[in-house]
Design an enzyme around this catalytic site. Structure first.
Site, short mmCIF file in Angstrom:
data_model
loop_
_atom_site.label_atom_id
_atom_site.label_comp_id
_atom_site.label_asym_id
_atom_site.label_seq_id
_atom_site.Cartn_x
_atom_site.Cartn_y
_atom_site.Cartn_z
N HIS A 188 0.81 -1.22 0.00
CA HIS A 188 0.00 0.00 0.00
C HIS A 188 0.85 1.28 0.00
O HIS A 188 0.58 2.22 -0.75
CB HIS A 188 -0.95 -0.02 1.20
CG HIS A 188 -1.61 1.30 1.41
ND1 HIS A 188 -2.57 1.78 0.54
CD2 HIS A 188 -1.40 2.27 2.33
CE1 HIS A 188 -2.94 2.98 0.94
NE2 HIS A 188 -2.25 3.29 2.02
N ASP A 454 -1.80 -8.65 -7.62
CA ASP A 454 -2.29 -9.87 -7.00
C ASP A 454 -2.02 -11.09 -7.87
O ASP A 454 -1.69 -12.16 -7.36
CB ASP A 454 -3.79 -9.76 -6.69
CG ASP A 454 -4.03 -8.99 -5.40
OD1 ASP A 454 -3.26 -9.19 -4.45
OD2 ASP A 454 -4.95 -8.16 -5.35
N CYS A 501 -4.24 -2.87 -14.78
CA CYS A 501 -4.16 -1.81 -13.77
C CYS A 501 -3.20 -2.18 -12.64
O CYS A 501 -3.07 -1.45 -11.67
CB CYS A 501 -5.55 -1.46 -13.24
SG CYS A 501 -6.39 -2.87 -12.53
C1 PEP Z 1 -3.82 -5.64 -8.52
O1 PEP Z 1 -4.00 -6.57 -7.73
O2 PEP Z 1 -3.01 -5.67 -9.46
C2 PEP Z 1 -4.56 -4.36 -8.35
C3 PEP Z 1 -4.49 -3.41 -9.24
O3 PEP Z 1 -5.33 -4.22 -7.24
P1 PEP Z 1 -4.78 -3.86 -5.77
O4 PEP Z 1 -3.35 -3.43 -5.91
O5 PEP Z 1 -5.68 -2.81 -5.26
O6 PEP Z 1 -4.92 -5.18 -5.07
MG MG Z 2 -5.74 -6.63 -6.39
#
Ligand code: PEP
Ligand code: MG
Length: 542
Positions: A188, A454, A501
């Site tokens: 984060h 993820d 993303c």
């Molecule tokens: C991901 O998992 O790549 C993503 C964009 O979501 P987050 O980083 O919020 O888990």
């Molecule tokens: Mg994610």
């Protein structure tokens, strides 16, 4: 001078003063020889201090976030005055001959169990409040500094770790950099720093042990090094580096309005990831043509109750309006894992990242999901909205989520509330199973967005936030790339678009591969957009 090394998580240089956020460790209590009177005195003194702190927090919060959001502090004050709660703590000190801290801990556990077993949702949520109040009382007994208040300009926050709710409470206008003991490139703190365009180093293991408040610090977010108490000549060197870095960034701005396409004229969209409506400005400043991911969970944090449908509607409307008809992909609530809500009692889990979270929670607690979907539908009138479901692992989940969306559409129609009936609906592909069955899912959605943060951790079984195994966290691992390609190909086979993303989308080392896979949309932290544009332009120009 001390040098601390870690993982470079966000580009740039900062020269400022340290503010440490310490973890509180409460050591096991020795109850063998307790002086009851002195323990009662400690308790009473702490109650008075806690009350004064909460009162001033309440007043400050009223001004900064409004009376409604400040109410949490008022409710905490009522616990300090509650004769049943406090009386029980006093009685337990006397009768069991134990320390004030032991007594607070055991009485709190009893109260929490009672609240958690109640039928009423509101009462169940009070369990989190009582835990918070108890920690405050204990911290004051131990004389541990309570609030993490950023009062000075040019603050570099040094912490063991920063959770989303920690950062939600910070006055970010005074922060110029971050250093944390733990975490990796997609934790984060790293993502938030890139969104704010602030340098950050994560995974230093022990930075908090080497610094104290007000130390001078240089953060080199490019090399992943921090210098504590640096000599004058090093500061001068970094002032020059900072200047050159800013100039380089300015040069990149000339690419702001550049529009990119594949040879067959298919548009390549450069988009930004945001966590709150204000982040849109940085995306636009950096040439973002769309929002590829709005992480809506931040709307739910730093408050004492769920945001209402109207509150959410206003936030989504604000983003859509600012984006003036450019595409905006809003992700439904992705809570759980490292993102917890103080007012939503979540089960203690052995593996929260594999647990009750995101779409799994939303399909179960449909009242939360429906409130958000209704707000999104209503906001759809104000721009070019697409809705995206996170953590999808099966087709069944897609169908269930879509049918709840249909239910919300019907409800709104019956209430004569308008919305855009042609909103695109897509999913995040961030669990290997959904990449593997992308061909089965593609006909049921309008788009995919690959969440490599993820997808990498689940494919390689490597915790994305664990600095000890960060060398194994590789989004360019052939297995991850294979899943990425399968997903893009499946989307294209069914005439759908595919974006990304996850952080890989903005990684200059990955862009050539992603362009060769013909990814349609690259969505990333605002600070990466211009560099990515330059890179894609160079590749296409070859
Ligand atoms: C991901 O998992 O790549 C993503 C964009 O979501 P987050 O980083 O919020 O888990
Ligand atoms: Mg994610």
């Amino acid at each position: 001078m001390f040098t601390v090394k870690g993982i470079p998580a966000s580009d740039g240089y900062a020269i400022g003063k340290v503010l440490i956020k310490l973890e509180v460790k409460i050591s096991k209590q020795d109850n063998s020889e307790v002086n009851t009177e002195s323990e009662l005195e400690k308790l009473n003194k702490s109650l008075a201090i806690s009350k004064a702190q909460l009162q001033s927090l309440y007043e400050k919060a009223c001004i900064e976030v409004g009376e409604k959001n400040a109410a949490i502090f008022e409710s905490h004050i009522t616990f300090l005055d509650d004769p049943e709660f406090i009386g029980e703590i006093e009685r337990s000190i006397r009768e069991n001959n134990i320390t004030a801290i032991s007594s607070i801990e055991s009485v709190t556990n009893g109260f929490v169990a009672i609240f958690e077993s109640m039928e009423d949702e509101y009462m169940r949520e009070r369990a989190a409040d009582i835990k918070d109040v108890s920690i405050r009382i204990i911290k004051n007994i131990l004389d541990i500094k309570q609030e993490f208040i950023i009062s000075k300009e040019n603050t570099v926050v040094v912490a063991h770790d920063l959770s989303p709710s920690d950062t939600a409470q910070m006055d970010k206008s005074k922060i110029i950099g971050f250093v944390t003991d733990i975490g990796g490139k997609t934790s984060h703190t790293a993502i938030m720093a890139r969104t704010l365009e602030l340098p950050a180093i994560v995974g230093t293991t022990n930075a908090t042990e080497f610094v104290k408040d007000d130390d001078t610090i240089i953060v080199d977010g490019i090399k992943g090094e921090a210098f504590i108490d640096p000599p004058e000549d090093l500061i001068d060197e970094y002032i020059i580096k900072q200047k050159l870095y800013k100039e380089e960034k300015e040069k990149l701005k000339s690419l702001k309005n550049l529009s990119l396409s594949y040879k067959d004229n298919r548009k390549i969209l450069l988009a930004g990831n945001i966590g709150e409506p204000n982040d849109v400005d940085k995306v636009l400043e950096n040439g973002g043509e769309a929002i590829g991911l709005f992480r809506t969970e931040f709307l739910y944090m730093n408050r004492d109750s769920m945001p209402t449908e109207d509150e959410q509607f206003e936030a989504y409307k604000a983003v859509l309006t600012k984006m003036e008809n450019r595409p905006v992909v809003i992700r439904t609530l992705d809570i759980g894992g490292d993102k917890q809500l103080p007012y939503l009692e979540m089960p203690q889990e052995m593996n929260p990242f594999l647990g009750y979270r995101a779409i799994r929670l939303c399909l179960d607690k449909t009242y939360i999901f429906k409130t958000q979907l209704r707000a999104l539908l209503r906001a759809s009138l104000y721009g070019n909205l697409a809705i995206m479901f996170p953590m999808i692992s099966s087709l069944d989940q897609v169908e269930k989520a879509k049918s709840i969306l249909d239910e919300c559409k019907n409800e709104l129609q019956n209430e004569n509330k308008e919305f855009n009936s042609k909103i695109e609906v897509g999913i995040m592909v961030e669990i290997p199973s959904s990449a593997l069955i992308a061909e089965e899912i593609a006909p049921h959605v309008d788009f995919f967005s690959i969440g490599t943060n993820d997808l990498t951790q689940y494919t390689l079984a490597v915790d994305r936030g664990n600095e000890n195994i960060s060398y194994l966290y590789d989004s360019m691992h052939p297995a991850v790339l294979k899943l990425i390609k399968m997903t893009i190909d499946a989307a294209h086979k069914y005439g759908k678009w595919c974006g990304m993303c996850g952080e890989l989308a903005g990684d200059p080392a990955a862009i050539e591969t992603l362009v060769s896979y013909e990814l349609d949309e690259f969505s990333m932290s605002a600070s990466s957009i211009l560099k990515a544009k330059k890179k894609i332009f160079e590749i296409l120009d070859k």
